[in-house]
Design an enzyme around this catalytic site. Structure first.
Site, PDB file in Angstrom:
ATOM      1  N   ASP A  51      55.657  18.296  22.410  1.00  0.00           N
ATOM      2  CA  ASP A  51      54.654  18.822  23.334  1.00  0.00           C
ATOM      3  C   ASP A  51      53.347  18.922  22.550  1.00  0.00           C
ATOM      4  O   ASP A  51      53.169  19.817  21.725  1.00  0.00           O
ATOM      5  CB  ASP A  51      55.088  20.197  23.864  1.00  0.00           C
ATOM      6  CG  ASP A  51      54.080  20.801  24.841  1.00  0.00           C
ATOM      7  OD1 ASP A  51      52.937  20.319  24.883  1.00  0.00           O
ATOM      8  OD2 ASP A  51      54.445  21.770  25.545  1.00  0.00           O
ATOM      9  N   LYS A 107      45.488  20.439  30.890  1.00  0.00           N
ATOM     10  CA  LYS A 107      44.746  21.108  29.835  1.00  0.00           C
ATOM     11  C   LYS A 107      43.677  20.163  29.269  1.00  0.00           C
ATOM     12  O   LYS A 107      42.820  19.743  30.004  1.00  0.00           O
ATOM     13  CB  LYS A 107      45.727  21.606  28.774  1.00  0.00           C
ATOM     14  CG  LYS A 107      46.964  22.327  29.365  1.00  0.00           C
ATOM     15  CD  LYS A 107      46.645  23.620  30.088  1.00  0.00           C
ATOM     16  CE  LYS A 107      47.816  24.166  30.888  1.00  0.00           C
ATOM     17  NZ  LYS A 107      49.038  24.401  30.133  1.00  0.00           N
ATOM     18  N   ARG A 113      55.371   7.086  46.138  1.00  0.00           N
ATOM     19  CA  ARG A 113      56.244   7.972  45.357  1.00  0.00           C
ATOM     20  C   ARG A 113      56.796   7.235  44.141  1.00  0.00           C
ATOM     21  O   ARG A 113      57.176   7.845  43.152  1.00  0.00           O
ATOM     22  CB  ARG A 113      57.384   8.531  46.220  1.00  0.00           C
ATOM     23  CG  ARG A 113      58.002   9.801  45.589  1.00  0.00           C
ATOM     24  CD  ARG A 113      59.103  10.426  46.414  1.00  0.00           C
ATOM     25  NE  ARG A 113      60.241   9.560  46.545  1.00  0.00           N
ATOM     26  CZ  ARG A 113      60.689   9.034  47.681  1.00  0.00           C
ATOM     27  NH1 ARG A 113      60.085   9.319  48.825  1.00  0.00           N
ATOM     28  NH2 ARG A 113      61.724   8.240  47.697  1.00  0.00           N
ATOM     29  N   TYR A 163      56.141  27.062  24.896  1.00  0.00           N
ATOM     30  CA  TYR A 163      55.642  27.291  26.246  1.00  0.00           C
ATOM     31  C   TYR A 163      56.754  27.947  27.069  1.00  0.00           C
ATOM     32  O   TYR A 163      57.822  27.358  27.258  1.00  0.00           O
ATOM     33  CB  TYR A 163      55.199  25.975  26.892  1.00  0.00           C
ATOM     34  CG  TYR A 163      54.581  26.227  28.235  1.00  0.00           C
ATOM     35  CD1 TYR A 163      53.299  26.759  28.322  1.00  0.00           C
ATOM     36  CD2 TYR A 163      55.282  25.999  29.401  1.00  0.00           C
ATOM     37  CE1 TYR A 163      52.747  27.044  29.548  1.00  0.00           C
ATOM     38  CE2 TYR A 163      54.719  26.282  30.629  1.00  0.00           C
ATOM     39  CZ  TYR A 163      53.450  26.802  30.695  1.00  0.00           C
ATOM     40  OH  TYR A 163      52.904  27.093  31.917  1.00  0.00           O
TER      41      TYR A 163
HETATM   42  C1  LIG Z   1      50.455  24.407  30.465  1.00  0.00           C
HETATM   43  C2  LIG Z   1      51.458  23.975  29.494  1.00  0.00           C
HETATM   44  C3  LIG Z   1      52.672  23.400  29.905  1.00  0.00           C
HETATM   45  C4  LIG Z   1      53.038  23.255  31.377  1.00  0.00           C
HETATM   46  O1  LIG Z   1      52.217  22.358  32.045  1.00  0.00           O
HETATM   47  P1  LIG Z   1      51.769  22.500  33.599  1.00  0.00           P
HETATM   48  O2  LIG Z   1      50.785  21.408  33.770  1.00  0.00           O
HETATM   49  O3  LIG Z   1      51.185  23.875  33.771  1.00  0.00           O
HETATM   50  O4  LIG Z   1      53.012  22.332  34.414  1.00  0.00           O
HETATM   51  C5  LIG Z   1      53.552  22.979  28.927  1.00  0.00           C
HETATM   52  N1  LIG Z   1      53.280  23.122  27.611  1.00  0.00           N
HETATM   53  C6  LIG Z   1      52.137  23.677  27.175  1.00  0.00           C
HETATM   54  C7  LIG Z   1      51.874  23.819  25.711  1.00  0.00           C
HETATM   55  C8  LIG Z   1      51.192  24.126  28.102  1.00  0.00           C
HETATM   56  O5  LIG Z   1      50.056  24.699  27.664  1.00  0.00           O
END
Ligand SMILES: *Cc1c(COP(=O)(O)O)cnc(C)c1O
Length: 381
Positions: A176, A201, A52, A104
């Protein structure tokens, strides 16, 4: 070890020129152990005690990600949102977050919850207006959060200008960059303090891992606290997922470049199409963010684009359901092409145009994708 420090692509393809010192294996190993032994002096053999708090496979992924983003250190989490939650957990009552109006939606929900439950101030700015961010970052802001390009209009936010505005107010800038991986954008080099990715992604790229990553420019007190929070909240990435993530990363450049080429071809093909009102893609000269995009997306504009179908919601839904090759599914950044009607997914509070279809363009043959879109739009008559 022969790695060209100027070529991130070669570094990541070879998983940092990995050779297993015990076996000569050229694939980074998976170490699934949750617990780690001590020696006869009761010292931890590898410095790790319980997974962890981190495990060897996560550490390999983190080392690669820190190099890719040009940061001091990286941390991987069990999902993108687990990474965001660990960062936001370091905020105190009275702190102030500045974030885009459109971003998001899951993370925006989380920020609203924090504002309500923890007495954290929250200000939103219009991400389509280049002057709005600086105006919203009043002195006293703690965290400026941006996303670029912004889902699903792909507005481009100027990262260097945002870093300037944040720092003048005494805040940190977190970006992000899920939609613009380090193949094309390196936010830390543009002045950001922390870069975030949903590694579910593009970074993993195969739709089979849920993961998040934070990379920091400097390992300061906040960064140490994020590490503490991850260990205590248990948001760490599992070893197998970290192993899959490393495997996915090795083809990141190839995948992203192909998706970008495909998306640009599709954007140009449909820009003046009679069945389409507009194509939203930062790689098009007609896109309002194109000039900034050219500056901060230096190796492709990515695979994300939206088409506003001529007509309204019914026409958009019909076009989406007539597609045969595109899969109607959430998420983005995988090898397969996806379509989503965002207004339906986001629900009644959505500000997304009802005729907008969001596409995650994959790495299929672009002629097949164009033909599929053509036949679906032809159904609208
Ligand atoms: C998918 C996504 C998130 C969240 O991520 P998870 O892996 O689904 O928790 C945050 N920001 C963007 C731009 C995303 O496409």
């Amino acid at each position: 070890m022969g790695t060209n420090p100027n070529s991130l692509e070669s570094l990541v393809v070879q998983a940092d020129h990995f050779i297993d010192p015990r076996t000569g294996g050229v694939v980074p190993p998976l170490q699934p152990s949750t617990t780690f032994a001590r020696d006869s002096n009761y010292e931890l053999i590898g410095g790790l005690r319980y997974s962890r708090y981190g495990n060897p496979t996560c550490i390999q992924a983190e080392s690669l990600l820190a190099k890719l983003e040009g940061g001091a250190e990286a941390r991987v989490f069990g999902s993108g949102l687990a990474a965001c939650a660990s960062l936001l957990e370091t905020l105190k009552t009275g702190d102030r977050i500045v974030a885009p109006q459109v971003m998001y939606h899951g993370l925006q929900d989380w920020m609203r919850r924090l504002a309500k439950e923890r007495g954290i101030n929250l200000a939103f700015f219009d991400q389509s207006d280049p002057a709005a961010l600086a105006a919203a970052v009043a002195p006293g802001a703690t965290l400026v959060w941006i996303e670029s390009p912004v889902n699903p209009t792909w507005d481009v936010i100027d990262i260097a200008a945002a870093a300037d505005a944040a720092h003048r107010a005494g805040a940190i800038l977190c970006v992000d960059s899920t939609v613009a991986p380090p193949v094309t954008t390196r936010p830390l080099e543009l002045g950001a303090d922390i870069v975030f990715h949903s590694a579910s992604k593009y970074l993993n790229g195969h739709g089979d891992v849920l993961a998040g990553v934070l990379v920091t420019r400097v390992a300061d007190a906040r960064w140490k606290e994020i590490g503490l929070v991850r260990g205590l909240m248990g948001g760490v990435l599992g070893a197998f997922e970290a192993w899959l993530l490393i495997r996915g990363l090795r083809t990141l450049f190839l995948r992203f470049e192909r998706a970008s080429d495909n998306a640009l071809r599709i954007a140009r093909h449909f820009e003046c199409h009679p069945g389409v009102d507009s194509v939203l893609y930062p790689g098009l000269e007609s896109h309002p963010g194109h000039t900034i995009a050219k500056r901060q997306m230096t190796n492709g504009f990515g695979g994300m684009l939206s088409l506003c179908v001529r007509g309204g919601e019914a026409e958009a839904q019909k076009a989406a359901s007539s597609l045969k090759l595109f899969l109607a599914a959430a998420s983005l950044g995988g090898v397969e092409s996806l379509v989503e009607h965002r207004a339906s997914v986001e629900g009644p509070h959505s500000v997304v145009p009802k005729n907008l279809l969001r596409f995650s363009i994959g790495i299929e043959r672009v002629e097949d994708l164009i033909a599929d879109l053509e036949q679906a739009l032809a159904k609208l008559g």
